[in-house]
Design a protein around this motif. Structure first.
Motif, PDB file in Angstrom:
ATOM      1  N   GLY A 279     -23.274 -48.054 -19.257  1.00 49.88           N
ATOM      2  CA  GLY A 279     -21.853 -48.346 -19.100  1.00 49.88           C
ATOM      3  C   GLY A 279     -20.998 -47.164 -18.715  1.00 49.88           C
ATOM      4  O   GLY A 279     -19.805 -47.130 -19.043  1.00 49.88           O
ATOM      5  N   GLY A 280     -21.558 -46.169 -18.050  1.00 55.42           N
ATOM      6  CA  GLY A 280     -20.770 -45.049 -17.562  1.00 55.42           C
ATOM      7  C   GLY A 280     -20.537 -43.951 -18.563  1.00 55.42           C
ATOM      8  O   GLY A 280     -19.831 -42.977 -18.279  1.00 55.42           O
ATOM      9  N   SER A 281     -21.120 -44.047 -19.767  1.00 52.75           N
ATOM     10  CA  SER A 281     -20.877 -43.043 -20.805  1.00 52.75           C
ATOM     11  C   SER A 281     -21.428 -41.668 -20.437  1.00 52.75           C
ATOM     12  O   SER A 281     -20.860 -40.643 -20.825  1.00 52.75           O
ATOM     13  CB  SER A 281     -21.480 -43.487 -22.135  1.00 52.75           C
ATOM     14  N   LEU A 282     -22.535 -41.629 -19.695  1.00 44.53           N
ATOM     15  CA  LEU A 282     -23.116 -40.336 -19.317  1.00 44.53           C
ATOM     16  C   LEU A 282     -22.155 -39.580 -18.408  1.00 44.53           C
ATOM     17  O   LEU A 282     -21.901 -38.388 -18.616  1.00 44.53           O
ATOM     18  CB  LEU A 282     -24.468 -40.545 -18.635  1.00 44.53           C
ATOM     19  N   LYS A 283     -21.625 -40.246 -17.402  1.00 48.34           N
ATOM     20  CA  LYS A 283     -20.672 -39.584 -16.490  1.00 48.34           C
ATOM     21  C   LYS A 283     -19.436 -39.124 -17.254  1.00 48.34           C
ATOM     22  O   LYS A 283     -18.962 -37.992 -17.060  1.00 48.34           O
ATOM     23  CB  LYS A 283     -20.280 -40.532 -15.363  1.00 48.34           C
ATOM     24  N   THR A 284     -18.914 -39.981 -18.117  1.00 51.40           N
ATOM     25  CA  THR A 284     -17.731 -39.620 -18.907  1.00 51.40           C
ATOM     26  C   THR A 284     -18.008 -38.405 -19.791  1.00 51.40           C
ATOM     27  O   THR A 284     -17.180 -37.501 -19.910  1.00 51.40           O
ATOM     28  CB  THR A 284     -17.289 -40.813 -19.777  1.00 51.40           C
ATOM     29  N   SER A 285     -19.186 -38.387 -20.408  1.00 61.42           N
ATOM     30  CA  SER A 285     -19.552 -37.260 -21.278  1.00 61.42           C
ATOM     31  C   SER A 285     -19.735 -35.979 -20.475  1.00 61.42           C
ATOM     32  O   SER A 285     -19.339 -34.895 -20.932  1.00 61.42           O
ATOM     33  CB  SER A 285     -20.842 -37.593 -22.041  1.00 61.42           C
ATOM     34  N   LEU A 286     -20.324 -36.083 -19.287  1.00 63.44           N
ATOM     35  CA  LEU A 286     -20.463 -34.917 -18.414  1.00 63.44           C
ATOM     36  C   LEU A 286     -19.095 -34.353 -18.040  1.00 63.44           C
ATOM     37  O   LEU A 286     -18.884 -33.127 -18.067  1.00 63.44           O
ATOM     38  CB  LEU A 286     -21.243 -35.295 -17.154  1.00 63.44           C
ATOM     39  N   GLU A 287     -18.176 -35.231 -17.701  1.00 69.38           N
ATOM     40  CA  GLU A 287     -16.823 -34.789 -17.342  1.00 69.38           C
ATOM     41  C   GLU A 287     -16.165 -34.073 -18.515  1.00 69.38           C
ATOM     42  O   GLU A 287     -15.552 -33.003 -18.341  1.00 69.38           O
ATOM     43  CB  GLU A 287     -15.984 -36.000 -16.926  1.00 69.38           C
ATOM     44  N   ARG A 288     -16.315 -34.636 -19.696  1.00 72.59           N
ATOM     45  CA  ARG A 288     -15.672 -34.042 -20.868  1.00 72.59           C
ATOM     46  C   ARG A 288     -16.241 -32.669 -21.201  1.00 72.59           C
ATOM     47  O   ARG A 288     -15.486 -31.700 -21.387  1.00 72.59           O
ATOM     48  CB  ARG A 288     -15.829 -34.979 -22.074  1.00 72.59           C
ATOM     49  N   VAL A 289     -17.575 -32.580 -21.259  1.00 72.90           N
ATOM     50  CA  VAL A 289     -18.175 -31.308 -21.673  1.00 72.90           C
ATOM     51  C   VAL A 289     -17.999 -30.242 -20.598  1.00 72.90           C
ATOM     52  O   VAL A 289     -17.883 -29.045 -20.902  1.00 72.90           O
ATOM     53  CB  VAL A 289     -19.667 -31.503 -22.063  1.00 72.90           C
ATOM     54  N   TRP A 290     -17.935 -30.644 -19.329  1.00 69.01           N
ATOM     55  CA  TRP A 290     -17.696 -29.667 -18.259  1.00 69.01           C
ATOM     56  C   TRP A 290     -16.284 -29.092 -18.386  1.00 69.01           C
ATOM     57  O   TRP A 290     -16.086 -27.877 -18.257  1.00 69.01           O
ATOM     58  CB  TRP A 290     -17.892 -30.329 -16.893  1.00 69.01           C
ATOM     59  N   GLN A 291     -15.316 -29.946 -18.675  1.00 68.39           N
ATOM     60  CA  GLN A 291     -13.945 -29.482 -18.837  1.00 68.39           C
ATOM     61  C   GLN A 291     -13.800 -28.588 -20.067  1.00 68.39           C
ATOM     62  O   GLN A 291     -12.986 -27.661 -20.073  1.00 68.39           O
ATOM     63  CB  GLN A 291     -12.997 -30.680 -18.949  1.00 68.39           C
ATOM     64  N   GLU A 292     -14.592 -28.869 -21.096  1.00 69.59           N
ATOM     65  CA  GLU A 292     -14.477 -28.139 -22.360  1.00 69.59           C
ATOM     66  C   GLU A 292     -15.585 -27.103 -22.542  1.00 69.59           C
ATOM     67  O   GLU A 292     -15.815 -26.638 -23.659  1.00 69.59           O
ATOM     68  CB  GLU A 292     -14.514 -29.137 -23.527  1.00 69.59           C
ATOM     69  N   ARG A 293     -16.265 -26.739 -21.466  1.00 66.63           N
ATOM     70  CA  ARG A 293     -17.482 -25.929 -21.604  1.00 66.63           C
ATOM     71  C   ARG A 293     -17.226 -24.549 -22.210  1.00 66.63           C
ATOM     72  O   ARG A 293     -18.076 -24.030 -22.949  1.00 66.63           O
ATOM     73  CB  ARG A 293     -18.208 -25.798 -20.260  1.00 66.63           C
ATOM     74  N   VAL A 294     -16.096 -23.947 -21.944  1.00 66.59           N
ATOM     75  CA  VAL A 294     -15.824 -22.620 -22.516  1.00 66.59           C
ATOM     76  C   VAL A 294     -15.654 -22.731 -24.028  1.00 66.59           C
ATOM     77  O   VAL A 294     -16.272 -21.975 -24.800  1.00 66.59           O
ATOM     78  CB  VAL A 294     -14.581 -21.990 -21.859  1.00 66.59           C
ATOM     79  N   ALA A 295     -14.855 -23.688 -24.469  1.00 67.30           N
ATOM     80  CA  ALA A 295     -14.662 -23.898 -25.913  1.00 67.30           C
ATOM     81  C   ALA A 295     -15.952 -24.358 -26.578  1.00 67.30           C
ATOM     82  O   ALA A 295     -16.266 -23.959 -27.716  1.00 67.30           O
ATOM     83  CB  ALA A 295     -13.559 -24.927 -26.146  1.00 67.30           C
ATOM     84  N   ASN A 296     -16.722 -25.181 -25.874  1.00 72.10           N
ATOM     85  CA  ASN A 296     -17.995 -25.679 -26.381  1.00 72.10           C
ATOM     86  C   ASN A 296     -18.964 -24.532 -26.639  1.00 72.10           C
ATOM     87  O   ASN A 296     -19.614 -24.458 -27.689  1.00 72.10           O
ATOM     88  CB  ASN A 296     -18.563 -26.666 -25.347  1.00 72.10           C
TER      89      ASN A 296
END
Length: 322
Positions: A279-296
């Motif tokens: 249901g698109g969760s992988l793409k959504t999760s990739l977008e989120r973690v890429w945007q937050e990668r420095v903090a992550n």
């Protein structure tokens, strides 16, 4: 690498695991029996695992040798026979340490009298090595653009691994990033001869620039993770996740097994469970973690000292039994 070569590399004496006489000989020659590895006491793959590793504890007890369950995952044990075996054999351990809290708690249900502690996976104690070592490994990967940012993808074969879905999500996510900032993908088979088929098939479905990593030893794998070009790791493999933390990188964990989710939580990483892939969760999760990668990455770095301390504690507890 076969078992004989691995034993030579580690300067260990190897015994055939399916020979009771050789196992008995090894236990009698030992000062301490270490039950190491991953999730050994579980019956998801059949009760024989509980029976085999429990029998090692029984033999150690008969030989009057101390034994320790060393930074293991534990469970699940679902069958009645598996539970009976666990209740009979686990109390024979001298001490136990576990890499996550749920494993520790489940073990205590079977052997509350055995001293047990939460520790951490010993891979947390590895060091990434020098920048030179990273670049030497990096050159062997032959990426299309060696200087461009990279996302490492470490998948493994699994029952319902849908590579078309993975490729679609990775392509859609990558192509949504402006071309000047778009990362390349490095497909890393952690257990090379087991994982390479999945990596190659995924590669054939990708539109993004990508490369397949060559066979790498543990130190080389960690050196690769530590390369400055790596900005994110997408990990099904537990030790890909752990090495990402050791290397101070951002990571998206994809949990096919509770051990992955539990370790991701300890590292502060975003985890996507197996059921959430559709249901698109992988793409959504990739977008989120890429945007937050420095903090992550910073969060994982802040947790690493305690995880190292806990991993070291397992060695201290084992040493006390000698």
């Amino acid at each position: 690498m076969d078992n004989k070569e691995r034993a030579q590399e580690l300067e260990l004496k190897a015994y055939p695991r399916q020979s009771p006489l050789q196992i008995w000989k090894a236990i009698n020659e030992a000062d301490l029996v270490v039950s190491g590895g991953g999730g050994l006491f579980q019956d998801s793959t059949g009760f024989k695992s509980v029976m085999y590793y429990g029998a090692i504890l029984a033999l150690a007890s008969i030989a009057r040798k101390p034994s320790i369950l060393f930074s293991q995952g534990f469970g699940p044990i679902k069958t009645n026979y598996g539970r009976l075996l666990a209740k009979a054999l686990l109390p024979l351990a001298t001490r136990a340490t576990f890499r996550d809290q749920p494993s520790l708690e489940e073990f205590k249900e079977y052997a509350p009298q055995v001293p047990a502690e939460l520790t951490a996976d010993p891979v947390f104690l590895l060091e990434p090595g020098s920048l030179q070592a990273s670049q030497e490994v990096w050159q062997r990967c032959q990426l299309p653009d060696p200087a461009a940012p990279v996302v490492i993808v470490a998948l493994r074969p699994w029952l319902d691994l849908k590579l078309e879905m993975w490729a679609h999500a990775l392509n859609e996510w990558g192509e949504s990033i402006p071309e000047a900032d778009r990362p390349q993908l490095l497909l890393v088979p952690f257990q090379y001869w087991y994982d390479q088929g999945v990596a190659k098939r995924l590669g054939s479905l990708l539109r993004l620039k990508h490369a397949l990593a060559p066979p790498l030893k543990v130190g080389e794998m960690l050196a690769l993770m530590a390369a400055p070009q790596v900005e994110l790791v997408v990990a099904m493999r537990l030790h890909a996740l752990i090495m990402a933390a050791v290397a101070g990188k951002a990571c998206l964990s994809v949990s096919y097994d509770p051990k992955v989710q539990r370790t991701a939580q300890r590292c502060g990483y975003l985890n996507l469970d197996w059921e959430g892939l559709a249901g698109g969760s992988l793409k959504t999760s990739l977008e989120r973690v890429w945007q937050e990668r420095v903090a992550n990455a910073r969060e994982a770095q802040s947790r690493l000292p305690q995880l190292r301390e806990q991993a070291e504690r397992a060695f201290t507890l084992a040493g006390e039994l000698l």
